[in-house]
Enzyme design. Structure first.
Site, mmCIF file in Angstrom:
data_model
loop_
_atom_site.group_PDB
_atom_site.id
_atom_site.type_symbol
_atom_site.label_atom_id
_atom_site.label_comp_id
_atom_site.label_asym_id
_atom_site.label_seq_id
_atom_site.Cartn_x
_atom_site.Cartn_y
_atom_site.Cartn_z
ATOM 1 N N PRO A 89 2.765 16.476 7.612
ATOM 2 C CG PRO A 89 1.670 18.505 7.259
ATOM 3 C CD PRO A 89 1.568 17.217 8.012
ATOM 4 C CD GLU A 116 -3.200 24.496 12.862
ATOM 5 O OE1 GLU A 116 -2.057 24.600 12.394
ATOM 6 O OE2 GLU A 116 -4.234 24.679 12.188
ATOM 7 N NE ARG A 161 0.924 -2.226 -5.062
ATOM 8 C CZ ARG A 161 2.033 -2.211 -5.796
ATOM 9 N NH1 ARG A 161 3.157 -1.712 -5.308
ATOM 10 N NH2 ARG A 161 2.026 -2.692 -7.029
ATOM 11 C CG ASP A 176 5.131 -1.486 -8.537
ATOM 12 O OD1 ASP A 176 4.360 -1.800 -9.439
ATOM 13 O OD2 ASP A 176 4.974 -1.765 -7.341
#
Ligand code: ADE
Length: 244
Positions: A89, A116, A161, A176
């Site tokens: 993150p 962590e 994809r 898309d």
């Protein structure tokens, strides 16, 4: 494209054998190898983590098994150099632009951390290691998952994809939301199929007339409306909306 994944939860990746990606693997368009990090440990408990230097909550993944796993994977490439992808993150943002850019990388190795995270020296080491083509620390969104596995699945699917031959209809990829091109900053608008009327809801009349110019104009307008409603942040920078 070759994709290696290192994880303490190899079973997490069984979804890759389903559907489109399963077919792409069977057709040899992508080759996926899953590795269990614990097989690179040497103690009775197959320990992969330890307490953080400096204190604090949780555990940190040891660089030792990671180094052994990643060295072995790189050595299997017969001189080819992989790119190390570390889902985290606290990484740079992974988006459609990144997915498109990654389609030309012949070999990605995903290092899925838990707890962590992975000792920071792992990314540091492989960033300056002659056997590797680079390190990318990337996050898939502003939220915290229990580990890198779900994020790796997301990234593998988003990239795979886009590879030629994986999705049958090329246009379904180029149209898309977020796809490169004139509508790159717009979300895709609504889509409809038979029946023409369902639970008293009709398909917009313009789609039934077969006038391609009118349909394109209507779809562009729907994309603008949806973007303004759902993603005002995108609308603010969208050249198509004339605001940015
Ligand atoms: N690991 C935990 N949370 C993550 C996120 N948002 N993106 C990538 N990897 C993660």
């Amino acid at each position: 494209m070759r994709i290696d994944v290192v994880t303490i939860f190899p079973d997490y990746f069984t979804p890759l054998t389903c559907s489109l990606l399963g077919k792409a693997m069977a057709a040899g368009l992508i080759e996926v190898r899953i590795h269990d990090l614990r097989t690179f440990t040497h103690d009775r408990h197959n320990t992969v983590d330890d307490r953080p230097y400096g204190g604090g909550p949780g555990m940190v993944m040891s660089p030792v098994p990671w180094g052994e796993a990643l060295d072995e994977i790189a050595a299997s490439g017969e001189g080819r150099q992989p790119i190390l992808v570390v889902p985290t993150p606290s990484g740079a943002v992974f988006n459609q632009h990144a997915a498109q850019a990654w389609t030309t990388d012949p070999w990605l190795v995903f290092a899925c951390g838990r707890y962590e995270g992975i000792d920071a020296r792992v990314a540091q080491h492989y960033a300056s290691n002659a056997g590797w083509a680079g390190v990318r620390e990337v996050g898939i969104g502003d939220y915290v998952l229990a580990g890198g596995e779900a994020a790796a699945l997301v990234m593998v699917e988003a990239v795979a994809r886009l590879l030629p031959g994986v999705v049958g209809n090329e246009a379904s990829v180029t149209d898309d939301s977020f796809a490169a091109g004139s509508m790159a900053h717009l979300l895709e608008g609504p889509v409809f199929t038979k029946p023409q009327e369902w639970r008293a809801l009709a398909v917009p009349e313009v789609l039934l007339r077969g006038h391609h110019g009118q349909i394109a104009t209507w779809r562009a307008e729907q994309a603008r409306l949806r973007t303004a409603l759902m993603r005002p942040d995108l609308a603010a920078v969208s050249p198509e909306l004339g605001l940015g």
